[in-house]
Design a protein around this motif. Sequence first.
Motif, PDB file in Angstrom:
ATOM      1  N   UNK A  20      30.169  25.291  34.128  1.00 23.29           N
ATOM      2  CA  UNK A  20      29.204  25.922  33.233  1.00 23.29           C
ATOM      3  C   UNK A  20      29.283  27.436  33.325  1.00 23.29           C
ATOM      4  N   UNK A  21      29.102  28.062  32.194  1.00 28.85           N
ATOM      5  CA  UNK A  21      29.142  29.524  32.169  1.00 28.85           C
ATOM      6  C   UNK A  21      27.990  30.095  32.979  1.00 28.85           C
ATOM      7  N   UNK A  22      28.266  31.187  33.675  1.00 28.58           N
ATOM      8  CA  UNK A  22      27.230  31.799  34.491  1.00 28.58           C
ATOM      9  C   UNK A  22      26.201  32.484  33.595  1.00 28.58           C
ATOM     10  N   UNK A  23      24.930  32.349  33.977  1.00 31.99           N
ATOM     11  CA  UNK A  23      23.853  32.961  33.197  1.00 31.99           C
ATOM     12  C   UNK A  23      23.495  34.348  33.705  1.00 31.99           C
ATOM     13  N   UNK A  24      24.162  34.800  34.750  1.00 33.33           N
ATOM     14  CA  UNK A  24      23.827  36.107  35.325  1.00 33.33           C
ATOM     15  C   UNK A  24      24.921  37.118  35.006  1.00 33.33           C
ATOM     16  N   UNK A  25      24.614  38.413  35.076  1.00 33.76           N
ATOM     17  CA  UNK A  25      25.627  39.432  34.773  1.00 33.76           C
ATOM     18  C   UNK A  25      26.806  39.357  35.730  1.00 33.76           C
ATOM     19  N   UNK A  26      28.003  39.563  35.171  1.00 36.49           N
ATOM     20  CA  UNK A  26      29.226  39.635  35.963  1.00 36.49           C
ATOM     21  C   UNK A  26      29.604  41.117  36.099  1.00 36.49           C
ATOM     22  N   UNK A  27      29.732  41.585  37.312  1.00 35.37           N
ATOM     23  CA  UNK A  27      29.937  43.005  37.584  1.00 35.37           C
ATOM     24  C   UNK A  27      31.294  43.198  38.250  1.00 35.37           C
ATOM     25  N   UNK A  28      32.031  44.229  37.855  1.00 39.36           N
ATOM     26  CA  UNK A  28      33.326  44.526  38.447  1.00 39.36           C
ATOM     27  C   UNK A  28      33.172  45.007  39.884  1.00 39.36           C
ATOM     28  N   UNK A  29      34.095  44.587  40.739  1.00 43.25           N
ATOM     29  CA  UNK A  29      34.033  45.036  42.132  1.00 43.25           C
ATOM     30  C   UNK A  29      34.326  46.528  42.243  1.00 43.25           C
ATOM     31  N   UNK A  30      34.952  47.105  41.237  1.00 43.62           N
ATOM     32  CA  UNK A  30      35.203  48.550  41.251  1.00 43.62           C
ATOM     33  C   UNK A  30      33.956  49.351  40.874  1.00 43.62           C
ATOM     34  N   UNK A  31      33.002  48.705  40.221  1.00 42.90           N
ATOM     35  CA  UNK A  31      31.770  49.402  39.805  1.00 42.90           C
ATOM     36  C   UNK A  31      30.554  48.580  40.226  1.00 42.90           C
ATOM     37  N   UNK A  32      30.403  48.365  41.524  1.00 43.02           N
ATOM     38  CA  UNK A  32      29.303  47.512  41.991  1.00 43.02           C
ATOM     39  C   UNK A  32      27.948  48.188  41.823  1.00 43.02           C
ATOM     40  N   UNK A  33      26.930  47.365  41.724  1.00 45.57           N
ATOM     41  CA  UNK A  33      25.569  47.875  41.621  1.00 45.57           C
ATOM     42  C   UNK A  33      24.629  46.897  42.315  1.00 45.57           C
ATOM     43  N   UNK A  34      23.496  47.375  42.785  1.00 47.81           N
ATOM     44  CA  UNK A  34      22.592  46.487  43.510  1.00 47.81           C
ATOM     45  C   UNK A  34      21.763  45.611  42.579  1.00 47.81           C
TER      46      UNK A  34
END
Length: 354
Positions: free
Chosen positions: A13-27
């Motif tokens: 199933x597709x993820x329902x949460x944001x996918x963030x690049x490891x090069x531009x991580x955020x908390x």
Amino acid sequence: MTPAPRRPAAKAPASAIPQVSWRRPQPAPIVLVSGPEEVCAERAIAGIRAYLRAEDPSLEVSDVRADDYEAGTLLALTSPSLFGEPRLVRVAGVEKCSDAFLAEALAYLENPQDGATVILRHTGASVRGKKLLDAIRAGAGRGIEIACPAITKDDERVDFARGEFAAAEKKITPNALRVLVAAFASDVTELAAACQQLIADVPGEITEEIVEKYYGGRVEVTAFAVADFAIAGNLSQALATLRHALSSGVDPVPMVAAIAMKMRGIARVAGSDQSDQALAARWNMKDWQVRRARGEARGWSNLSLGLAIQAAARADAEVKGASRDPIFALERLVTVIATRAPYGWDPHTRRTAL
């Protein structure tokens, strides 16, 4: 009896949460760092720590092992302190988590603590913790996911290294990038370290000569240098470079493998009227790799290419035990490539000497 047709495998199933690049991580309240590529995961986790520390130097950082977990630890570390400092809790080993951690982590998702960031590191090495991952991906805990898939293909390593220099706003020539990636084809962590060393040490553009100066002792770099001289028809320089490498203790097996890979690249593009982009897609190459191979293919005929490919296959078998003299096998391969003729070929008599 005709076997029943197989059902197509069910898609995740597709993820329902944001996918963030490891090069531009955020908390976020919950950060799932998933996948086996450790160097990318380390960058992501370090980036989140730096982000939070820049916002508030009083950040409290705690580390927890999910596979060696004491009950109550997660809630104790995320609960607000007397002075309300922000908290960062880094949880390792979620793919081996204990039952106690799994239960408390699932409960925590229902009520994440204000001012707390919890990073869950799951390498994907097992299905342990799947219930927790599914809950996070469904949106529980207001989380995000930073995927770190394995970097295994040549084009993935090239993209990784190119990204390292782009992130540092550092220029590197295509040939230098190719040589660098070839030198560290088996270890992404070492490739990352090499990129960072060049970024730190070299003031201007990074060229192929600079990469060879730093890492020319590695067998892959040496092999490509030998192959380049041979393909250019410079037999004396190719043999001199080869003998220097062998005297330094270089193993003939990876040398032959690297030279054979170069010849296969030339064979794939030689004589084709397809575009660079089409050939790159067909052979899983980069556009610049196709352009370079096309340039190197000039002067080769189907006969001479076939001869070189056969010589590479013979040398591969001989350096792996089919011959008592692997060094001679390598020298013969280089000679065939550089002369585009059978080994020992005499153009006057039109016969081979051996």
